[in-house]
Design a protein around this motif. Sequence first.
Motif, PDB file in Angstrom:
ATOM      1  N   LYS A 337       2.921  26.462 -14.284  1.00  0.00           N
ATOM      2  CA  LYS A 337       3.584  25.218 -14.106  1.00  0.00           C
ATOM      3  C   LYS A 337       2.451  24.305 -13.420  1.00  0.00           C
ATOM      4  CE  LYS A 337       6.577  21.683 -14.098  1.00  0.00           C
ATOM      5  NZ  LYS A 337       6.483  21.000 -15.174  1.00  0.00           N
ATOM      6  N   LYS A 338       1.864  23.498 -14.013  1.00  0.00           N
ATOM      7  CA  LYS A 338       0.702  22.891 -13.887  1.00  0.00           C
ATOM      8  C   LYS A 338       0.849  21.553 -12.953  1.00  0.00           C
ATOM      9  CE  LYS A 338      -2.001  24.604 -17.666  1.00  0.00           C
ATOM     10  NZ  LYS A 338      -2.825  24.117 -18.621  1.00  0.00           N
ATOM     11  N   ASP A 339       1.908  20.807 -13.088  1.00  0.00           N
ATOM     12  CA  ASP A 339       1.826  19.638 -12.597  1.00  0.00           C
ATOM     13  C   ASP A 339       2.904  19.543 -11.290  1.00  0.00           C
ATOM     14  OD1 ASP A 339       4.085  19.817 -13.941  1.00  0.00           O
ATOM     15  OD2 ASP A 339       4.398  17.920 -14.770  1.00  0.00           O
ATOM     16  N   VAL A 340       2.945  20.371 -10.573  1.00  0.00           N
ATOM     17  CA  VAL A 340       3.509  20.100  -9.238  1.00  0.00           C
ATOM     18  C   VAL A 340       2.640  19.227  -8.360  1.00  0.00           C
ATOM     19  CG1 VAL A 340       4.447  21.458  -7.185  1.00  0.00           C
ATOM     20  CG2 VAL A 340       4.816  22.301  -9.527  1.00  0.00           C
ATOM     21  N   ARG A 341       3.268  18.053  -7.913  1.00  0.00           N
ATOM     22  CA  ARG A 341       2.095  17.249  -7.382  1.00  0.00           C
ATOM     23  C   ARG A 341       2.487  17.322  -5.850  1.00  0.00           C
ATOM     24  NH1 ARG A 341      -0.432  16.675 -11.030  1.00  0.00           N
ATOM     25  NH2 ARG A 341      -1.466  17.744  -9.526  1.00  0.00           N
ATOM     26  N   MET A 342       3.330  17.798  -5.445  1.00  0.00           N
ATOM     27  CA  MET A 342       3.515  17.895  -3.969  1.00  0.00           C
ATOM     28  C   MET A 342       4.646  19.157  -3.468  1.00  0.00           C
ATOM     29  SD  MET A 342       5.686  15.596  -1.246  1.00  0.00           S
ATOM     30  CE  MET A 342       5.051  13.972  -1.722  1.00  0.00           C
TER      31      MET A 342
END
Length: 720
Positions: A337-342
Amino acid sequence: MKKSPLPVQNVNRSDKNVAGKEALVKLLRWHFGHGDFRGKQLEAIQAVVSGRDCFCLMPTGGGKSICYQIPALAKPGIVLVVSPLIVSLFFSHASFKWFFEKIILCLMKENQVMALKEKGIAAEYLSSTQATHVRNKIHEDLDSGKPSVRLLYVTPELIATKGFMLKLRKLHDRGLLNLIAIDEAHCISSWGHDFRPSYRQLSTLRDSLTDVPVLALTATAAPKVQKDVIDSLSLRNPLVLKSSFNRPNIFYEVRYKDLIDNAYTDLCNMLKSCGKICAIIYCLERTTCDDLSLHLTSTGISSAAYHAGLNSHLRSTVLDDWLSSKKQVIVATGIDKKDVRMVCHFNVPKSMESFYQESGRAGRDQLPSRSVLYYGVDDRKKMEFLLRNLENKKSPSSSSKKPTSDFEQIVRYCEGSGCRRKKILESFGEEFPVQQCKKTCDACKHPNQVARSLEELTTTASRRHNSSRVFITSSSDNKTNEGQYSEFWNRNEDGSNSDEEISDSDDGADVVKSLAGPKLSRKLGVDEKLVLLERAEEKYNESNKQVKKSEKNAISETLRESSKQRLLNELTKVLQLLGVKEIDSQNASEFLENECYRKYSKAGKSFYYSQIASTVRWLGTASRDELMTRLSSMAREEETSGEPILVTEPSQNIEQEDGTTYTAEPQVDEPTQLLVTSPSRSPISLPEIPSFSEFVNRRKMKHSTDGSDGKKPAKIMKLK
Ligand SMILES: Nc1ncnc2c1ncn2[C@@H]1O[C@H](COP(=O)(O)OP(=O)(O)OP(=O)(O)O)[C@@H](O)[C@H]1O
Ligand SMILES: [Mg+2]
């Protein structure tokens, strides 16, 4: 895009060309579309393809999977991948998360194999969650003498079974085992943060399958773990590869709870200011998790609390929560899951290792991301207390001893003034020149501000806690028994806390099954499954609508019992922490619950629930004196023969944490209790326990109207 037939190299193991860079890069480009190998990938692949054992230490998201996926394409035979289907965090004692890690993980694991198949790579996984006919088909293929599968994912539990071990030996005897890859290899070590007894069984692999190379992969950097993994798996002269643990795309930041008015509000504002990002929030306790979830949702942030202690009653609402949380608060654990921003830690984690692993879930796509840690002195004390308790429980001969200095490292990270990134990397034995941080942590970007905050923290905390020992404690402070250390989240230890865990079964599919039943065909992709789950949610909501509103609002005996338990748990901890022996926690929890019930039962379930939550929160922050004052009235109440006399409370000045006072106004329609004391003592009036929002409102009110409008604060701002 589906690839054309796999150009698997049909060569002997001795063929040197197989391990040539050019051939390997070609496979990487063809199957995965990556231009070149990253970090130590090539070295690891070349080692195992040429038959050498390898220990590969790479950070989260570093690209460990390629290290065993390419060998499966470079040589004939099967690459056996041992990997836990549920990764790490569900084995944390009292550790709660904000998302549906277990469910998503279960789907994703399947998805990972499907993604490989899409690329033309014959991958399968064997798990107890599969339908029998699917499992049988894989076994048939393995028994065929010429198996088509190249990558076989299995759980450590399966390896431990006699039948499967026999099968592996047969494959090995026929020269069909290419490589054994042990993913998340730190799970074998009791020094690691995620020890699993099932991994211990893997130590027999080397004896049974002597000449098959073994590749151990982990993102856990502690040197002790590394040694333990190498020893336990009996790796022979392994090539040890270590990549830098620096994650340059993550901005590290610490926020000091003691210096902000309301950490909940602060977090909400921060999340809102980031737009619709995918975020993960870690909390230490279930109550915080529930509370925070309630708060976020009430401010319009789609989120859902999930904690390992979900019972079957709560489980029925899991789907609802999960589907709403996928809008913003989403998970990725050991999956792509690549788009964990925080990633936000709302409570201080137990060690730098956990912190690194968890914060590392941000920015796996290499894009700028954030790690925010909310640090509070109370949280630190709580954690120290828990660690000490666990240490005391351990026997001196325990193999899972672990210095509490692990926790001190994270305390230093928060309470120290230097570069955060440097502190992280140095804790893993990696040297890091501060200039290389390039202002990618708060301490380097705003050194003066951080210095000021730390100064303020010292003053505030020492005043609040009435002690000069508010800063980094010496290691001896934390040792109650010299030399006795323990692995805090030790799985064995956790047995006694089963209430707070989801079972360590083979994987999490039982949860998925319980939610979606047979509709979740394994042939479906994750998106399709989400659609199905969404439909199931609609159905669930439909049926829920039929339940009368009044019924929903009623406070059941079960809810009251669980609230008492919740208060009791918190109270027991707090009384121990503060060394208070005079209070009977059982009676006290009943007293507190009863108080909430008396005040809020008519207003409805959510008011009652909020009041319980705020009482729990108050317990967590109350000083010894405050606690004694409040709870000693209970004793007095018991002493008086009849019901306590309730009178209207006069205005009173209440001292706040910042030294100022505010006037608590008389309650117009709902008198605050004033319990008549025994004749020998003067009456003590009890201030209402303010929730955070009430607290903030009172302050605002005081500033704007000088507290003279006579309104009851709780009526101005809705409880979150
Ligand atoms: N050589 C490469 N070039 C570009 N991207 C790569 C390369 N190798 C791997 N990746 C990408 O990096 C991401 C992370 O890979 P992977 O899941 O294997 O990491 P990991 O080290 O196993 O992480 P974790 O510890 O979380 O399991 C994936 O999106 C993968 O496609
Ligand atoms: Mg991985």
